[in-house]
Scaffold this active site. Structure first.
Site, PDB file in Angstrom:
ATOM      1  N   SER A   1       0.862  -1.189   0.000  1.00 37.98           N
ATOM      2  CA  SER A   1       0.000   0.000   0.000  1.00 37.98           C
ATOM      3  C   SER A   1       0.891   1.229   0.000  1.00 37.98           C
ATOM      4  CB  SER A   1      -0.884   0.025   1.250  1.00 37.98           C
ATOM      5  OG  SER A   1      -1.428   1.323   1.458  1.00 37.98           O
TER       6      SER A   1
ATOM      7  N   TYR B   1      -1.998  -0.704  10.207  1.00 40.25           N
ATOM      8  CA  TYR B   1      -2.007  -1.007   8.772  1.00 40.25           C
ATOM      9  C   TYR B   1      -0.702  -0.549   8.126  1.00 40.25           C
ATOM     10  CZ  TYR B   1      -3.830  -1.221   3.966  1.00 40.25           C
ATOM     11  OH  TYR B   1      -4.038  -1.516   2.637  1.00 40.25           O
TER      12      TYR B   1
HETATM   13  P1  NDP Z   1     -11.094  -6.542  -0.025  1.00 43.39           P
HETATM   14  O1  NDP Z   1     -11.453  -6.471   1.421  1.00 43.39           O
HETATM   15  O2  NDP Z   1     -12.035  -6.055  -1.041  1.00 43.39           O
HETATM   16  O3  NDP Z   1     -10.655  -8.055  -0.392  1.00 43.39           O
HETATM   17  C1  NDP Z   1      -9.718  -8.704   0.443  1.00 43.39           C
HETATM   18  C2  NDP Z   1      -9.379 -10.048  -0.149  1.00 43.39           C
HETATM   19  O4  NDP Z   1      -8.417 -10.663   0.736  1.00 43.39           O
HETATM   20  C3  NDP Z   1     -10.589 -10.960  -0.212  1.00 43.39           C
HETATM   21  O5  NDP Z   1     -10.504 -11.796  -1.348  1.00 43.39           O
HETATM   22  C4  NDP Z   1     -10.443 -11.782   1.069  1.00 43.39           C
HETATM   23  O6  NDP Z   1     -10.996 -13.087   0.957  1.00 43.39           O
HETATM   24  C5  NDP Z   1      -8.934 -11.908   1.183  1.00 43.39           C
HETATM   25  N1  NDP Z   1      -8.558 -12.165   2.567  1.00 43.39           N
HETATM   26  C6  NDP Z   1      -8.680 -11.346   3.639  1.00 43.39           C
HETATM   27  N2  NDP Z   1      -8.311 -11.990   4.755  1.00 43.39           N
HETATM   28  C7  NDP Z   1      -7.950 -13.246   4.379  1.00 43.39           C
HETATM   29  C8  NDP Z   1      -7.477 -14.377   5.073  1.00 43.39           C
HETATM   30  N3  NDP Z   1      -7.299 -14.368   6.418  1.00 43.39           N
HETATM   31  N4  NDP Z   1      -7.179 -15.494   4.376  1.00 43.39           N
HETATM   32  C9  NDP Z   1      -7.353 -15.526   3.031  1.00 43.39           C
HETATM   33  N5  NDP Z   1      -7.820 -14.486   2.308  1.00 43.39           N
HETATM   34  C10 NDP Z   1      -8.104 -13.360   2.988  1.00 43.39           C
HETATM   35  O7  NDP Z   1      -9.704  -5.750  -0.129  1.00 43.39           O
HETATM   36  P2  NDP Z   1      -8.953  -5.117  -1.394  1.00 43.39           P
HETATM   37  O8  NDP Z   1      -9.198  -5.910  -2.607  1.00 43.39           O
HETATM   38  O9  NDP Z   1      -9.194  -3.669  -1.390  1.00 43.39           O
HETATM   39  O10 NDP Z   1      -7.439  -5.324  -0.888  1.00 43.39           O
HETATM   40  C11 NDP Z   1      -6.547  -6.267  -1.460  1.00 43.39           C
HETATM   41  C12 NDP Z   1      -5.140  -5.881  -1.049  1.00 43.39           C
HETATM   42  O11 NDP Z   1      -4.868  -4.567  -1.505  1.00 43.39           O
HETATM   43  C13 NDP Z   1      -4.926  -5.864   0.456  1.00 43.39           C
HETATM   44  O12 NDP Z   1      -3.631  -6.366   0.758  1.00 43.39           O
HETATM   45  C14 NDP Z   1      -5.012  -4.397   0.808  1.00 43.39           C
HETATM   46  O13 NDP Z   1      -4.324  -4.086   1.981  1.00 43.39           O
HETATM   47  C15 NDP Z   1      -4.397  -3.779  -0.426  1.00 43.39           C
HETATM   48  N6  NDP Z   1      -4.761  -2.372  -0.652  1.00 43.39           N
HETATM   49  C16 NDP Z   1      -6.048  -1.978  -0.871  1.00 43.39           C
HETATM   50  C17 NDP Z   1      -6.350  -0.646  -1.078  1.00 43.39           C
HETATM   51  C18 NDP Z   1      -7.726  -0.138  -1.299  1.00 43.39           C
HETATM   52  O14 NDP Z   1      -7.924   1.099  -1.311  1.00 43.39           O
HETATM   53  N7  NDP Z   1      -8.719  -0.977  -1.546  1.00 43.39           N
HETATM   54  C19 NDP Z   1      -5.288   0.373  -1.047  1.00 43.39           C
HETATM   55  C20 NDP Z   1      -3.963  -0.154  -0.834  1.00 43.39           C
HETATM   56  C21 NDP Z   1      -3.726  -1.465  -0.643  1.00 43.39           C
HETATM   57  P3  NDP Z   1     -12.225 -13.579   1.893  1.00 43.39           P
HETATM   58  O15 NDP Z   1     -13.245 -12.494   1.918  1.00 43.39           O
HETATM   59  O16 NDP Z   1     -12.668 -14.831   1.201  1.00 43.39           O
HETATM   60  O17 NDP Z   1     -11.634 -13.857   3.238  1.00 43.39           O
END
Ligand code: NDP
Length: 237
Positions: A132, A146
């Protein structure tokens, strides 16, 4: 045919958001994709049905379950470590168990999945970690846990780039700014504040982040390693 046709790709956290966009783009380019999920089985099933990718339930917070899932994926060409969680709030009152869980998912899992993927990866493979912009900069209070996690993955990326570089494996960290997902919806209360700090005043689409991931995974990016690639619309420049 594309440069990814037949390539073996694993995406950790592919059921929703950025991870689902990455699964869609690799699958659309002809790769053989397996992705993990934890809390969203219905969303995972929908992405699998749509793309032909395989979904595997594996909680990134559970080290043994995570390593077993990566090992079971076999010899990978490309690993994308995307799964992550965000919590915001005053660190003086934040639940320490929630902070520990964030560190388990956002940091420990990145390390162990990266190591296990590298152990089994073809030469000239690719490891891409979704970090991020908060790994570099903190634009608002309440994001200490975070931010610490996203700074930590920069060190993992640089370290593994050294560890696996002799085999032609590259390791890079993609650092998004605001991206319209469940984690940070464009309709959320903080969106106007975020946009006010950006040169390009909008959330990114998950597809825009996925496109950068596919570039870093491509043969053209063979000399890019140990880097952080920021895709944030110029937030806080
Ligand atoms: P979402 O919350 O929309 O999606 C998160 C994804 O991660 C889901 O597929 C979820 O699967 C999976 N996940 C979360 N916890 C677990 C776990 N314990 N085990 C396995 N899978 C897990 O988040 P984003 O798509 O926005 O974020 C994706 C990445 O991008 C993250 O690392 C986030 O920190 C990073 N990011 C996002 C930003 C944003 O503005 N959106 C900005 C900067 C970075 P499930 O629901 O099935 O558990």
């Amino acid at each position: 045919m594309s440069e990814f046709t037949g390539k073996s790709v694993m995406v950790l956290g592919g059921s929703r958001g950025i991870g689902a966009a990455i699964v869609r783009q690799f699958a659309g380019a002809g790769a053989k994709v397996i992705f993990s999920y934890s809390g969203s089985p219905d969303a995972a099933a929908a992405v699998a049905a749509e793309t032909g990718a395989s979904a595997v339930k594996a909680d990134s917070a559970n080290r043994d379950e995570l390593i077993a899932a990566v090992a079971a994926a076999g010899t990978l060409d490309i690993m994308v470590i995307n799964a992550g969680v965000a919590i915001m709030g005053d660190p003086l009152v934040m639940d320490p168990d929630a902070v520990d869980r964030l560190i388990d998912i956002n940091v420990r899992a990145v390390y162990f999945a990266g190591v296990e993927a590298g152990r089994r990866m073809h030469d000239n493979g690719r490891i891409i970690i979704i970090g991020s912009v908060n790994g570099d900069r903190v634009q608002m209070p309440g994001t200490t846990a975070y931010a610490l996690s996203k700074s930590a993955v920069q060190g993992i990326g640089r370290g593994l780039a050294r560890d696996f570089g002799a085999r032609g494996i590259t390791v890079n960290v993609v650092q998004p700014g605001p991206v319209d997902t469940d984690m940070n919806p464009v309709a959320g209360p903080l969106a106007p504040l975020m946009h006010s700090m950006m040169a390009i005043k909008r959330h990114a689409h998950a597809d825009e982040v996925a496109a950068l991931v596919l570039y870093l995974a491509s043969p053209a990016a063979a000399m890019i390693t140990g880097t952080t690639q920021t895709i944030d619309g110029g937030i806080g420049i």
